[in-house]
Design a protein around this motif. Structure first.
Motif, PDB file in Angstrom:
ATOM      1  N   LEU A 183      13.277   9.749 -10.116  1.00  0.00           N
ATOM      2  CA  LEU A 183      14.092   9.646  -8.908  1.00  0.00           C
ATOM      3  C   LEU A 183      13.979  10.907  -8.056  1.00  0.00           C
ATOM      4  N   PHE A 184      13.899  12.054  -8.729  1.00  0.00           N
ATOM      5  CA  PHE A 184      13.724  13.302  -7.983  1.00  0.00           C
ATOM      6  C   PHE A 184      12.425  13.272  -7.199  1.00  0.00           C
ATOM      7  N   ALA A 185      11.354  12.783  -7.815  1.00  0.00           N
ATOM      8  CA  ALA A 185      10.059  12.718  -7.148  1.00  0.00           C
ATOM      9  C   ALA A 185      10.121  11.824  -5.914  1.00  0.00           C
ATOM     10  N   LEU A 186      10.781  10.681  -6.050  1.00  0.00           N
ATOM     11  CA  LEU A 186      10.919   9.782  -4.905  1.00  0.00           C
ATOM     12  C   LEU A 186      11.757  10.414  -3.802  1.00  0.00           C
ATOM     13  N   TRP A 222       0.837  -1.204   0.000  1.00  0.00           N
ATOM     14  CA  TRP A 222       0.000   0.000   0.000  1.00  0.00           C
ATOM     15  C   TRP A 222       0.869   1.250   0.000  1.00  0.00           C
ATOM     16  N   ARG A 223       1.931   1.243   0.795  1.00  0.00           N
ATOM     17  CA  ARG A 223       2.815   2.399   0.864  1.00  0.00           C
ATOM     18  C   ARG A 223       3.493   2.647  -0.482  1.00  0.00           C
ATOM     19  N   ARG A 224       3.907   1.578  -1.146  1.00  0.00           N
ATOM     20  CA  ARG A 224       4.531   1.741  -2.467  1.00  0.00           C
ATOM     21  C   ARG A 224       3.541   2.325  -3.467  1.00  0.00           C
ATOM     22  N   GLU A 225       2.308   1.863  -3.433  1.00  0.00           N
ATOM     23  CA  GLU A 225       1.298   2.394  -4.348  1.00  0.00           C
ATOM     24  C   GLU A 225       1.036   3.872  -4.069  1.00  0.00           C
ATOM     25  N   GLN A 226       1.016   4.237  -2.797  1.00  0.00           N
ATOM     26  CA  GLN A 226       0.799   5.635  -2.440  1.00  0.00           C
ATOM     27  C   GLN A 226       1.945   6.502  -2.939  1.00  0.00           C
ATOM     28  N   ARG A 227       3.166   6.002  -2.808  1.00  0.00           N
ATOM     29  CA  ARG A 227       4.318   6.750  -3.326  1.00  0.00           C
ATOM     30  C   ARG A 227       4.207   6.933  -4.837  1.00  0.00           C
ATOM     31  N   ARG A 228       3.768   5.892  -5.534  1.00  0.00           N
ATOM     32  CA  ARG A 228       3.625   5.985  -6.982  1.00  0.00           C
ATOM     33  C   ARG A 228       2.624   7.066  -7.372  1.00  0.00           C
ATOM     34  N   VAL A 229       1.534   7.155  -6.634  1.00  0.00           N
ATOM     35  CA  VAL A 229       0.523   8.174  -6.928  1.00  0.00           C
ATOM     36  C   VAL A 229       1.104   9.570  -6.745  1.00  0.00           C
ATOM     37  N   LEU A 230       1.742   9.807  -5.597  1.00  0.00           N
ATOM     38  CA  LEU A 230       2.309  11.125  -5.321  1.00  0.00           C
ATOM     39  C   LEU A 230       3.443  11.446  -6.294  1.00  0.00           C
ATOM     40  N   ALA A 231       4.283  10.457  -6.578  1.00  0.00           N
ATOM     41  CA  ALA A 231       5.373  10.673  -7.524  1.00  0.00           C
ATOM     42  C   ALA A 231       4.832  10.998  -8.901  1.00  0.00           C
ATOM     43  N   GLY A 232       3.755  10.325  -9.300  1.00  0.00           N
ATOM     44  CA  GLY A 232       3.156  10.583 -10.603  1.00  0.00           C
ATOM     45  C   GLY A 232       2.684  12.018 -10.741  1.00  0.00           C
ATOM     46  N   LEU A 233       2.095  12.549  -9.670  1.00  0.00           N
ATOM     47  CA  LEU A 233       1.654  13.952  -9.701  1.00  0.00           C
ATOM     48  C   LEU A 233       2.840  14.893  -9.873  1.00  0.00           C
ATOM     49  N   LEU A 234       3.898  14.653  -9.101  1.00  0.00           N
ATOM     50  CA  LEU A 234       5.071  15.532  -9.166  1.00  0.00           C
ATOM     51  C   LEU A 234       5.756  15.436 -10.528  1.00  0.00           C
ATOM     52  N   ILE A 235       5.875  14.220 -11.053  1.00  0.00           N
ATOM     53  CA  ILE A 235       6.482  14.033 -12.375  1.00  0.00           C
ATOM     54  C   ILE A 235       5.670  14.749 -13.447  1.00  0.00           C
ATOM     55  N   GLY A 236       4.349  14.631 -13.367  1.00  0.00           N
ATOM     56  CA  GLY A 236       3.489  15.301 -14.337  1.00  0.00           C
ATOM     57  C   GLY A 236       3.639  16.808 -14.289  1.00  0.00           C
ATOM     58  N   GLU A 237       3.727  17.357 -13.077  1.00  0.00           N
ATOM     59  CA  GLU A 237       3.913  18.799 -12.932  1.00  0.00           C
ATOM     60  C   GLU A 237       5.252  19.237 -13.522  1.00  0.00           C
ATOM     61  N   ALA A 238       6.292  18.452 -13.270  1.00  0.00           N
ATOM     62  CA  ALA A 238       7.619  18.798 -13.779  1.00  0.00           C
ATOM     63  C   ALA A 238       7.647  18.748 -15.306  1.00  0.00           C
TER      64      ALA A 238
END
Length: 214
Positions: A168-171, A136-152
């Protein structure tokens, strides 16, 4: 054989589904209080049931395990936090990448760190519980990372920043956010407790430096 005639019966004007939903809500509320004060490992199912006013039989029927209850709790909190972060991005449409990202993280943390209990559960108690919770924690990180990557990437298209490997920056940003939130829960530094404003200031420095923003 005919089914149990009591299965669809209403009690106090509530259907079976409504009663289950109410018990689940009470259990999740009890989990927030107990996991957030005395800790996940120190909270037996019997104590959860007592606080929630739910029988142990209903607990196993409705939840199945403490692990499932923990995930239900963190999902409830994080879903609200994610919705607030998305609302922040909508409000800041047209703003710079720095403003959008930092305000979105502030909105997210304002929910997850709304009180000491939710912060403790989301950033301390949920860590290392089991492979299922770690997934669950990994999936949550993927969601948040996806948002940050999309913004970048959107900022690259606008010519605001240069293209680079953003995953990697998002993580790294998310890991820093979690470490800072953990410090808010259980201060380990000699300066003592930290505030949400201080956390957001550090996130701003990290994001701005990492993306080459002013």
């Amino acid at each position: 054989m005919a089914g149990d005639p009591r299965a669809g019966r209403n009690y106090a004007g509530l259907s079976k589904e409504q009663r289950v939903a109410q018990r689940r809500t009470r259990l999740i509320d009890a989990a927030l209080e107990l996991f957030g004060t005395q800790g996940y490992a120190s909270t037996p199912i019997e104590r959860l049931c007592t606080v929630a006013n739910v029988s142990t039989r209903s607990f196993y029927e409705d939840m199945g395990s403490r692990e499932v209850l923990l995930i239900a709790l963190v999902e409830r909190v994080s879903a609200v936090a994610l919705a607030e972060a998305m609302a922040s991005l909508t409000r800041n449409r047209g703003a710079s990448l720095s403003v959008r990202v930092i305000d979105a993280f502030r909105a997210y943390l304002a929910v997850t760190c709304a009180d000491h209990r939710s912060a403790r559960v989301l950033y301390v108690e949920v860590v290392g519980v089991s492979p299922v919770v770690e997934q669950w924690r990994r999936e949550q990180r993927r969601v948040l990372a996806g948002l940050l990557i999309g913004e970048a990437r959107d900022a690259v298209e606008r010519g605001e920043i240069k293209s680079r490997r953003f995953d990697l920056f998002a993580l790294a940003v998310i890991g820093s956010v979690h470490a800072l939130a953990q410090e808010l829960v259980q201060a380990t530094m000699p300066v003592g407790t930290v505030s949400l404003d201080e956390i957001c200031s550090e996130i701003a420095c990290f994001v701005n430096c990492g993306l080459g923003l002013d």
